[in-house]
Design an enzyme around this catalytic site. Structure first.
Site, mmCIF file in Angstrom:
data_model
loop_
_atom_site.group_PDB
_atom_site.id
_atom_site.type_symbol
_atom_site.label_atom_id
_atom_site.label_comp_id
_atom_site.label_asym_id
_atom_site.label_seq_id
_atom_site.Cartn_x
_atom_site.Cartn_y
_atom_site.Cartn_z
ATOM 1 N N ARG A 232 0.869 -1.362 -0.193
ATOM 2 C CA ARG A 232 -0.425 -0.097 0.235
ATOM 3 C C ARG A 232 0.697 1.182 -0.018
ATOM 4 O O ARG A 232 1.514 1.173 1.104
ATOM 5 C CB ARG A 232 -1.137 -0.116 2.077
ATOM 6 N N GLU A 261 -4.232 7.569 -4.515
ATOM 7 C CA GLU A 261 -4.673 7.490 -5.726
ATOM 8 C C GLU A 261 -5.840 7.841 -6.101
ATOM 9 O O GLU A 261 -6.594 7.883 -5.604
ATOM 10 C CB GLU A 261 -4.772 5.973 -6.002
ATOM 11 N N HIS A 280 -0.981 0.978 -10.008
ATOM 12 C CA HIS A 280 -1.780 -0.030 -9.057
ATOM 13 C C HIS A 280 -2.836 -1.177 -10.244
ATOM 14 O O HIS A 280 -3.120 -1.339 -9.972
ATOM 15 C CB HIS A 280 -3.295 0.568 -7.891
#
Lengths: 314, 314
Positions: A232, A261, A280
């Site tokens: 993360r 994000e 991601h």
């Protein structure tokens, strides 16, 4: 079919998988609404399910008073307010295991591309430098290098298995030692970072791991070392990372995740050499995303049929 | 020390390794000379050794009349005129085995970066598209995919070992089947290309393999397939490759080698998405390059001492 449950889609996921829910449910796509407040007031009360990817705040749960189930597309649920869900008697399910291989593949993609400087090398050719300046710089080995894995869970083990094939020397750090495994365990993250040339993070997010990779750890990885983050964005102090990359205290980094994000810290975007940024996407292959979606589908079936949920996390 | 052999360095290699030769030889660096003809006329006659990387034409051998040994930095010697050397009684040595791991690592770097579209993804972030347009495209799996290895020699086997850790389905093609191995053998390259999602080339260069990966083979790999070349630039029809990438008949390619290095075909430079270009660096790590250099050193010692050469190829 009667009694189709109503599902509020908060953050959408892989469309071909999400569309399958319409076979067994009536979906309401909040993220598409122009006026989200009105949309929520109209559809929230009839929904017993929220579908989301990574995020579900307590306030949203309150807007869906008959909520019984939260479908979280992904393994990590640090963006879902679990205590709030548990307190309200709401079950949260996630999509474990089917993405382990994919995320491990991505970790290795970043380890290899970072270590062998594939992106810098590609730019070197495209700028004409190979013809103008001669050979590209020499890089450091992947094989026989020392790697430290931060978080040796199910994905961490898949990463370790792949690293073995590259004849790497594998160590790990997490709170508890896994005595059944034959990898070197470090009680201290910074000691592991000192000893390793590559550090890869694959621990859960959340408060307990926030900025666990701080400036001291990054410095310990060192000027010829590589940091890879497929965990993360919150687990790394990204401002410290940018400073260490800029002044050479860290050799390189490859990041698939960011704290906020899809925003990426400006301090990182200023750097191109020795830094790989990906959006991601560690589990974002067609096949894996469909498998993840079908786990949510199966959990929704369980709700409809009154059978046990497949993958509850609370 | 007396009787140090004179070595003409035609194409230089990893400097820290090349410099070691000065301990046991007197080196003359042709590539640095302004007037190469004069330099060769002056130093050629006293040299008994040529040191080079990839290339040594017959005309150069003729300019070194007392030539006994050609040191070729690298495994592939398709740029060295072996028949001409053999005819003149000159031994050619190369640097096998010590680079197998490194080249296999690079092959996997390109397979993974190509398959997971790491370079396109990095550009997607840096252009701001993640914030503007949402998620990056979904890609195809590495794990569980079918890979065909063109040339299952020592490096090919190292590639196969790594692919196993990614749970890939491994096949190979070359002239002769290796019955002792448990991988699927294809007698026909095009049949293998049809069946595979990834094709990686690691066969020797030279006339017999020139453009063996032609337009038909490239089309057979297909619109979701990936071609990786860590062999020689000559083994691929690069103009056909550019056409197939441009019109989508091939999904992607990653190339470490080119027919006329350091030049890269214009038709390839025009393409950015789905194409990775690296400057012939598969063995270019510090440690491996030093090991390769020390093999040449040992062969030079053998010449001086009159003992058998370590790695002759003719």
């Amino acid at each position: 079919m009667q009694n189709k449950p109503h599902v509020l889609i908060y953050a959408p996921w892989y469309e071909p998988a999400m569309d399958r829910l319409d076979e067994i449910a009536i979906t309401h796509h909040l993220y598409k609404a122009n006026n989200k407040e009105d949309f929520l007031a109209e559809h929230g009360p009839k929904c017993s399910v929220i579908g989301t990817m990574h995020y579900c705040p307590a306030a949203l749960m309150d807007a869906v008073p008959n909520l019984k189930l939260i479908l979280n597309f992904g393994v990590g649920y640090d963006g879902v307010d679990i205590p709030a869900a548990t307190k309200r008697g709401i079950t949260v399910v996630n999509t474990p295991d089917v993405l382990n291989d994919c995320v491990a593949d991505m970790a290795l993609s970043l380890i290899l591309a970072g270590r062998r400087k594939v992106l810098d090398a590609d730019r070197y050719i495209r700028s004409g430098d190979w013809e103008k300046k001669g050979n590209f710089e020499y890089v450091h080995n992947v094989h026989s290098s020392k790697i430290g894995i931060l978080g040796l869970g199910r994905i961490g083990l898949e990463i370790a298995d792949r690293c073995k094939a590259f004849k790497m020397d594998i160590a790990y750090h997490q709170r508890t030692k896994r005595s059944e495994l034959n990898f070197k365990y470090y009680e201290s993250l910074i000691d592991m970072a000192e000893d390793c040339e590559i550090l890869v993070a694959i621990i859960p997010g959340g408060e307990t791991t926030e900025k666990i990779i701080d400036e001291r750890v990054i410095e310990a990885i060192g000027p010829t070392g590589l940091l890879v983050n497929v965990a993360r964005g919150t687990v790394v102090d990204n401002e410290a990372l940018a400073r260490c990359l800029k002044d050479g205290r860290l050799g390189g980094a490859a990041l698939d995740v960011f704290p906020n994000e899809p925003a990426v810290p400006e301090s990182l975007l200023e750097i191109d050499a020795n830094l790989i940024l990906t959006p991601h996407m560690a589990s974002a292959t067609h096949l894996t995303r469909m498998k993840m979606g079908m786990i949510l589908y199966d959990n929704l079936m369980a709700l409809r049929d009154g059978t046990p949920f497949k993958t509850p996390v609370n």
